[in-house]
Each structure stands twice: as C-alpha cells, then as structure tokens.
Scaffold this motif. Structure first.
Motif, PDB file in Angstrom:
ATOM      1  N   LYS A 208      -0.936   1.450   4.594  1.00  0.00           N
ATOM      2  CA  LYS A 208      -2.223   1.536   5.293  1.00  0.00           C
ATOM      3  C   LYS A 208      -2.898   2.867   5.013  1.00  0.00           C
ATOM      4  O   LYS A 208      -4.110   2.920   4.757  1.00  0.00           O
ATOM      5  N   ARG A 209      -2.139   3.953   5.072  1.00  0.00           N
ATOM      6  CA  ARG A 209      -2.729   5.261   4.801  1.00  0.00           C
ATOM      7  C   ARG A 209      -3.253   5.335   3.372  1.00  0.00           C
ATOM      8  O   ARG A 209      -4.263   5.995   3.103  1.00  0.00           O
ATOM      9  N   ALA A 210      -2.583   4.648   2.455  1.00  0.00           N
ATOM     10  CA  ALA A 210      -3.000   4.669   1.055  1.00  0.00           C
ATOM     11  C   ALA A 210      -4.153   3.701   0.773  1.00  0.00           C
ATOM     12  O   ALA A 210      -4.615   3.616  -0.363  1.00  0.00           O
ATOM     13  N   ASN A 211      -4.574   2.984   1.800  1.00  0.00           N
ATOM     14  CA  ASN A 211      -5.684   2.029   1.663  1.00  0.00           C
ATOM     15  C   ASN A 211      -5.279   0.787   0.873  1.00  0.00           C
ATOM     16  O   ASN A 211      -6.080   0.214   0.135  1.00  0.00           O
ATOM     17  N   LEU A 212      -4.022   0.375   1.039  1.00  0.00           N
ATOM     18  CA  LEU A 212      -3.521  -0.820   0.369  1.00  0.00           C
ATOM     19  C   LEU A 212      -3.406  -1.985   1.348  1.00  0.00           C
ATOM     20  O   LEU A 212      -3.276  -1.785   2.561  1.00  0.00           O
ATOM     21  N   GLN A 213      -3.427  -3.187   0.814  1.00  0.00           N
ATOM     22  CA  GLN A 213      -3.262  -4.371   1.639  1.00  0.00           C
ATOM     23  C   GLN A 213      -1.887  -4.347   2.298  1.00  0.00           C
ATOM     24  O   GLN A 213      -0.881  -4.001   1.678  1.00  0.00           O
ATOM     25  N   LEU A 214      -1.826  -4.734   3.554  1.00  0.00           N
ATOM     26  CA  LEU A 214      -0.579  -4.688   4.296  1.00  0.00           C
ATOM     27  C   LEU A 214       0.320  -5.859   3.904  1.00  0.00           C
ATOM     28  O   LEU A 214      -0.145  -6.984   3.723  1.00  0.00           O
ATOM     29  N   ILE A 215       1.621  -5.580   3.808  1.00  0.00           N
ATOM     30  CA  ILE A 215       2.588  -6.637   3.531  1.00  0.00           C
ATOM     31  C   ILE A 215       2.577  -7.674   4.650  1.00  0.00           C
ATOM     32  O   ILE A 215       2.743  -8.869   4.407  1.00  0.00           O
ATOM     33  N   SER A 216       2.362  -7.223   5.872  1.00  0.00           N
ATOM     34  CA  SER A 216       2.341  -8.148   7.011  1.00  0.00           C
ATOM     35  C   SER A 216       1.210  -9.154   6.907  1.00  0.00           C
ATOM     36  O   SER A 216       1.279 -10.240   7.497  1.00  0.00           O
ATOM     37  N   ASP A 217       0.168  -8.814   6.152  1.00  0.00           N
ATOM     38  CA  ASP A 217      -0.941  -9.746   5.934  1.00  0.00           C
ATOM     39  C   ASP A 217      -0.748 -10.563   4.660  1.00  0.00           C
ATOM     40  O   ASP A 217      -0.992 -11.770   4.636  1.00  0.00           O
ATOM     41  N   SER A 218      -0.327  -9.909   3.583  1.00  0.00           N
ATOM     42  CA  SER A 218      -0.260 -10.580   2.278  1.00  0.00           C
ATOM     43  C   SER A 218       1.026 -11.361   2.057  1.00  0.00           C
ATOM     44  O   SER A 218       1.036 -12.369   1.350  1.00  0.00           O
ATOM     45  N   ALA A 219       2.144 -10.888   2.650  1.00  0.00           N
ATOM     46  CA  ALA A 219       3.429 -11.561   2.416  1.00  0.00           C
ATOM     47  C   ALA A 219       4.342 -11.410   3.629  1.00  0.00           C
ATOM     48  O   ALA A 219       5.420 -10.806   3.548  1.00  0.00           O
ATOM     49  N   PRO A 220       3.933 -11.934   4.788  1.00  0.00           N
ATOM     50  CA  PRO A 220       4.724 -11.747   6.007  1.00  0.00           C
ATOM     51  C   PRO A 220       6.115 -12.359   5.933  1.00  0.00           C
ATOM     52  O   PRO A 220       7.022 -11.942   6.660  1.00  0.00           O
ATOM     53  N   ASP A 221       6.315 -13.350   5.058  1.00  0.00           N
ATOM     54  CA  ASP A 221       7.611 -14.012   4.929  1.00  0.00           C
ATOM     55  C   ASP A 221       8.389 -13.518   3.710  1.00  0.00           C
ATOM     56  O   ASP A 221       9.273 -14.209   3.204  1.00  0.00           O
ATOM     57  N   ILE A 222       8.077 -12.332   3.247  1.00  0.00           N
ATOM     58  CA  ILE A 222       8.733 -11.769   2.076  1.00  0.00           C
ATOM     59  C   ILE A 222      10.247 -11.715   2.276  1.00  0.00           C
ATOM     60  O   ILE A 222      10.744 -11.452   3.376  1.00  0.00           O
ATOM     61  N   GLY A 223      10.992 -11.993   1.205  1.00  0.00           N
ATOM     62  CA  GLY A 223      12.447 -11.952   1.281  1.00  0.00           C
ATOM     63  C   GLY A 223      12.992 -10.542   1.161  1.00  0.00           C
ATOM     64  O   GLY A 223      12.278  -9.600   0.808  1.00  0.00           O
TER      65      GLY A 223
ATOM     66  N   SER B 238       2.381   7.701 -18.232  1.00  0.00           N
ATOM     67  CA  SER B 238       1.504   6.541 -18.079  1.00  0.00           C
ATOM     68  C   SER B 238       2.084   5.552 -17.085  1.00  0.00           C
ATOM     69  O   SER B 238       1.344   4.850 -16.386  1.00  0.00           O
ATOM     70  N   GLU B 239       3.425   5.502 -16.974  1.00  0.00           N
ATOM     71  CA  GLU B 239       4.074   4.555 -16.059  1.00  0.00           C
ATOM     72  C   GLU B 239       3.679   4.817 -14.607  1.00  0.00           C
ATOM     73  O   GLU B 239       3.384   3.879 -13.861  1.00  0.00           O
ATOM     74  N   ILE B 240       3.672   6.076 -14.178  1.00  0.00           N
ATOM     75  CA  ILE B 240       3.331   6.345 -12.787  1.00  0.00           C
ATOM     76  C   ILE B 240       1.852   6.099 -12.540  1.00  0.00           C
ATOM     77  O   ILE B 240       1.468   5.560 -11.507  1.00  0.00           O
ATOM     78  N   ILE B 241       1.002   6.434 -13.498  1.00  0.00           N
ATOM     79  CA  ILE B 241      -0.438   6.195 -13.330  1.00  0.00           C
ATOM     80  C   ILE B 241      -0.716   4.698 -13.216  1.00  0.00           C
ATOM     81  O   ILE B 241      -1.482   4.245 -12.345  1.00  0.00           O
ATOM     82  N   GLU B 242      -0.083   3.912 -14.055  1.00  0.00           N
ATOM     83  CA  GLU B 242      -0.324   2.476 -14.070  1.00  0.00           C
ATOM     84  C   GLU B 242       0.281   1.761 -12.873  1.00  0.00           C
ATOM     85  O   GLU B 242      -0.035   0.586 -12.623  1.00  0.00           O
ATOM     86  N   SER B 243       1.112   2.444 -12.109  1.00  0.00           N
ATOM     87  CA  SER B 243       1.731   1.813 -10.940  1.00  0.00           C
ATOM     88  C   SER B 243       0.780   1.723  -9.744  1.00  0.00           C
ATOM     89  O   SER B 243       1.059   0.998  -8.787  1.00  0.00           O
ATOM     90  N   TYR B 244      -0.337   2.453  -9.799  1.00  0.00           N
ATOM     91  CA  TYR B 244      -1.270   2.483  -8.672  1.00  0.00           C
ATOM     92  C   TYR B 244      -2.353   1.413  -8.805  1.00  0.00           C
ATOM     93  O   TYR B 244      -2.867   1.156  -9.894  1.00  0.00           O
ATOM     94  N   ASP B 245      -2.717   0.816  -7.676  1.00  0.00           N
ATOM     95  CA  ASP B 245      -3.927   0.002  -7.621  1.00  0.00           C
ATOM     96  C   ASP B 245      -5.124   0.940  -7.615  1.00  0.00           C
ATOM     97  O   ASP B 245      -5.032   2.086  -7.141  1.00  0.00           O
ATOM     98  N   ASN B 246      -6.250   0.458  -8.098  1.00  0.00           N
ATOM     99  CA  ASN B 246      -7.443   1.311  -8.199  1.00  0.00           C
ATOM    100  C   ASN B 246      -7.905   1.837  -6.847  1.00  0.00           C
ATOM    101  O   ASN B 246      -8.470   2.925  -6.755  1.00  0.00           O
ATOM    102  N   GLU B 247      -7.673   1.066  -5.791  1.00  0.00           N
ATOM    103  CA  GLU B 247      -8.144   1.481  -4.466  1.00  0.00           C
ATOM    104  C   GLU B 247      -7.163   2.403  -3.740  1.00  0.00           C
ATOM    105  O   GLU B 247      -7.440   2.854  -2.629  1.00  0.00           O
ATOM    106  N   ASP B 248      -6.036   2.697  -4.360  1.00  0.00           N
ATOM    107  CA  ASP B 248      -5.024   3.549  -3.728  1.00  0.00           C
ATOM    108  C   ASP B 248      -5.566   4.969  -3.598  1.00  0.00           C
ATOM    109  O   ASP B 248      -5.903   5.621  -4.594  1.00  0.00           O
ATOM    110  N   LEU B 249      -5.634   5.468  -2.375  1.00  0.00           N
ATOM    111  CA  LEU B 249      -6.188   6.804  -2.131  1.00  0.00           C
ATOM    112  C   LEU B 249      -5.323   7.905  -2.735  1.00  0.00           C
ATOM    113  O   LEU B 249      -5.817   9.004  -2.997  1.00  0.00           O
ATOM    114  N   ARG B 250      -4.068   7.633  -2.955  1.00  0.00           N
ATOM    115  CA  ARG B 250      -3.204   8.644  -3.576  1.00  0.00           C
ATOM    116  C   ARG B 250      -3.602   8.877  -5.027  1.00  0.00           C
ATOM    117  O   ARG B 250      -3.476   9.992  -5.540  1.00  0.00           O
ATOM    118  N   LEU B 251      -4.076   7.839  -5.688  1.00  0.00           N
ATOM    119  CA  LEU B 251      -4.577   7.988  -7.057  1.00  0.00           C
ATOM    120  C   LEU B 251      -5.798   8.906  -7.071  1.00  0.00           C
ATOM    121  O   LEU B 251      -5.976   9.715  -7.997  1.00  0.00           O
TER     122      LEU B 251
END
Length: 476
Positions: free
Chosen positions: A391-406, A312-325
């Motif tokens: 991007k290939r997985a259809n997820l939001q890009l870190i460069s857009d959502s958190a460009p200043d991530i530590g 269940s841990e690996i299944i729950e790690s995916y966002d619903n829009e993740d193409l790998r899921l």
C-alpha cells in the motif's frame, strides 16, 4: 620456549592496550586524537571502567567504530556493497578487480576487500569482548549502568556474528580477549554461532529498556534486540519466535511507524528506524553517509569513486506505479546509456547531517512477520502484513487481487517484496537468496561462472596462514 611464551604474552598485552585506548578515545573526533604513552594494562582497564561516564564512552566508541569499520560503514568493502554485488542488485561500472570478483562470484582467497570485511568484523567483536571483560572486573561502574552496557556489547557482538555466519558459514566464536586463545581458534559450527547470537540477544532483551538514548536511535534498546532476534529466528526457520518478536516491535507504535513519505524514511531519527548509525562516528567533519557518497552518480561511469549501478533485474522488478521506483532510484543519462542507482540516501554534499545510516527499520519487521505467518499457515494475517508494504508503495493489494492466494505463491510475493523494499541495504537480497535455497536457481542464469560453492565467501588466506586451525570453505 619461555621466550616464545613471553613474546605471545607481550603481543596479547599490546593488543589489549590498543583496544582499551581505542574504546576510551573513539567517542572523540579524529581531530581531537593525541598520542599517549601506553601505561600498565591494569591501569588502563581501571581508568576506562572506573565510573559510569568513562565506561559509557567506551561503548559509544564501539558504535562509532561501526560507522568506520569496513564491514559496516556502507563503503566499498562493506556488507552493503559486497553482498549487493554477490546477489543481483548491484553491478560494477568501474575497473575495480576486487569488486568485480564479488560481482562475478569468483572471489579469490587473497581478495583484499574480503580480508578487510572479515578482519574489521572481528575487530568489533574483540572490542565488545574487551568491554564485557572490563565491566565484569569493574568495581566503579554502577550495577544498572554495567548491566545496560554489557547488554549493548552483547547485542553488537550478536549483530556482527549474524553477518559473519551468513557470509562465511562456520566461523570462530571469539569470546575472549586472550590473544593466545584467539590466535589458534578453530571454526565453530553454524548452529553453535547461532546459539551464541540468540543467547546474546535474549540477554540484551532482558536488560535493555524501550527508551532511546538522548532521543537518538543510535544505540540498541529492547526493541532493537527484539528486531534482530526476529530476523535471526527467521533465518533459523523458527517461525513462531520470528512472529512473536517481530510482533512486539510492530506493536510498539508509539516508538515505530511505517512512514508514508518515502523521502523521510532515511532521515535522522526517522520514526521508521529501529537502529541507525551516525556519520559523526567517523569524525567531526563527517556529514554524509557513505551510501550517498558512492551510490549517487554525479558523473558518467566509469567512475572509480562511484563504481556501481543498479542491475537491470532490480529495475525491471518494479511496476511503473511503484513509488519506490520514483523516490528510491535515481537515473543518470549518458549519450548511449541510462544508469540507475540507489537513491534512498539523498544528501551527498550538504555540510549538515540530515541522514543516518539505516541498519534496521520497521518495514523489514512487517516482512519478517508476513513470511513467518505464511510459513505457519496464517495466510490471511500474512497478506495483511504484506499489504502494508504494498500500500505504501502504491501497489494493488493482495487482499483485493488475490485473496485466496496459496502459501507458495504468497511466499514468492513476499520474497519479491523484500527485494524491492530492502535493496542496497545490508546485503538483504544476497542473504535471502541463500537462506531460501534459490541462489543457484536465480544466479546460475545470470552469472556464467556460478557454482554452488559460491554461496560462501572464502576465509581470507592471510588468516589461514596465521592460524593453522582455520580451514577453508569448499571451492577455494
């Protein structure tokens, strides 16, 4: 004493007979195998390494053995299966006590699957050593072919040792075919094992070219050795070299491409593949990968032939829009429960080979470079690499959502992406949990019997009983 020495010599020669005959015949199908009289060892060696064709066949035999050997074949006793259970990706759904021990991290030193994992790995190492010995003594193989085949044998030996040292810690470094030496070999330190791995891989990189043998991605070339070097340097925390070698593989865009269609990644000679193994190595009647055969649920658990499902841990790690899921995870519904399973390999019945076992692929190299760059403080470049996978997985890009991530948050994101991308492939999750030092933190909350000593598998009791110089890992 003389009789004892003679007996050991006899065993040594007998084992060399077996290995050399295996090397010579393994490239043919099981159906073509015929019984032969065992001739003089020197004659066998001269026959196997008498010319380029027979010597090349011996190396093909090693690759074929990789698809058949327990440790590497993707079946019940493989790294993929057992390390998958040791982490938090796979769970047992059938009453298989040997596998349950791996899933609960309570492995007995008498576990037969553990013994098969260990012994089959060392069998491949012995075969590599036999090839290296035979080629060094050969006068009939051309210099160019000899160099190529020796480089491939060193690459495979390094590959096997990479898994042995990560699963068992300190392990014996077997570099000879001398039974008397091997039978009493003690454990070398982990740094010593890594030293040999890196030395073998550097030798392979220096000799191998960039071409694929017969257009197939079934044998090591220069970039295959570079890819394993990049992974090895990541594991020993040499970030500069991990970045350097992964960069060279990624930059070879004429040879390797991150495929947009996830359903094409594991196909025969996929352009994302850096190295694959063919089911044909198991014999002329083999058409499907073991992963497809045992992972794809065709009947409700418990099923002894398909004994695991995804946690269940690996299944729950995916966002619903993740193409790998959607594309890499299958679902089997029963009246009371839904079972999820790895669906990267999809052909479990067709009478034609459409998929090869993926050993290494380009996506891992992007993740290696992303992690190395993050560790080096090159956060912007690291984000670019991570976003290639997202991007290939259809997820939001870190460069857009958190460009200043530590740095630490970025490393955590890379770790999670490695899990979602590389699950059910060669035990990546188990090895990652250990090398990053978070195995206890993650698994102690999920496995009631977890102890720090569970980080290493036990040295098989049978091996310790045969070799008085072998010691056991702590906790066993």
């Amino acid at each position: 004493m003389r009789n004892s020495s003679k007996s050991i010599k006899s065993k040594n020669m007998k084992y060399k007979y077996i290995i050399l005959i295996s090397l010579y015949l393994l490239h043919t199908s099981c159906e073509d195998f015929v019984s032969v009289e065992v001739p003089d060892y020197k004659i066998i060696s001269e026959t196997v390494f008498s010319n380029d064709i027979t010597a090349n066949s011996a190396v093909v035999g090693i690759y074929n053995e990789l698809f058949k050997a327990d440790f590497s074949n993707g079946n019940f006793r493989s790294v993929t299966m057992l390390a998958g259970l040791s982490g938090d990706n796979l769970r047992t759904t059938a009453l298989n006590y040997a596998m349950i021990e791996f899933g609960e991290n309570e492995i007995l030193n008498t576990n037969s699957y553990n013994l098969d994992l260990w012994s089959s790995a060392y069998k491949i190492i012995y075969m590599c050593n036999a090839v290296l010995d035979g080629l060094q003594m050969s006068e009939g193989v051309t210099t160019k072919m000899k160099d190529k085949l020796m480089a491939e044998a060193r690459f495979v030996r390094a590959f096997v040792y990479f898994y042995l040292v990560n699963l068992y810690g300190d392990v014996p470094l077997i570099q000879t075919t001398d039974y008397r030496v091997n039978a009493l070999a003690s454990r070398n330190t982990t740094p010593e094992v890594y030293e040999l791995i890196i030395d073998d891989l550097k030798s392979a990189v220096a000799v191998l070219d960039i071409n694929f043998d017969n257009g197939e991605r079934l044998r090591a070339n220069k970039f295959t050795a570079m890819a394993l070097l990049a992974r090895t340097y990541l594991f020993v925390e040499d970030w500069e070299n991990a970045e350097t070698f992964s960069n060279q593989v990624i930059d070879s865009s004429d040879n390797y491409t991150l495929l947009e269609n996830l359903n094409e990644v594991f196909l025969v000679n996929s352009k994302e593949s850096i190295w694959q193994l063919s089911p044909a190595g198991r014999g002329a009647l083999s058409f499907i990968t073991n992963e497809a055969r045992i992972f794809i649920l065709t009947s409700p658990p418990p099923n002894s032939q398909q004994p695991v499902a995804l946690s269940s841990e690996i299944i729950e790690s995916y966002d619903n829009e993740d193409l790998r899921l959607k594309h890499w995870i299958g679902k089997f519904d029963t009246e009371n429960q839904a079972f999820y399973y790895p669906f990267k390999y999809k052909n479990n019945s067709q009478g034609i080979i459409t998929e090869y076992n993926m050993v290494m692929r380009l996506a891992e190299q992007y993740l290696i470079r992303a992690e190395a760059r993050a560790q080096l403080g090159k956060l912007t470049e690291s984000i670019v690499d991570l976003d290639k996978i997202r991007k290939r997985a259809n997820l939001q890009l870190i460069s857009d959502s958190a460009p200043d991530i530590g740095k630490e948050a970025l490393l955590d994101s890379i770790s999670k992406e490695r899990n979602r991308e590389l699950f059910s492939e060669w035990g990546h999750r188990w090895l990652d949990l250990k090398r990053t030092g978070i195995a206890t933190e993650v698994l102690s909350n999920k496995k009631s019997s977890w102890q720090d000593t569970d980080l290493l598998y036990p040295i098989p009791e049978d091996e310790i009983n045969k070799n008085p110089n072998l010691t056991q890992n702590n906790g066993y």
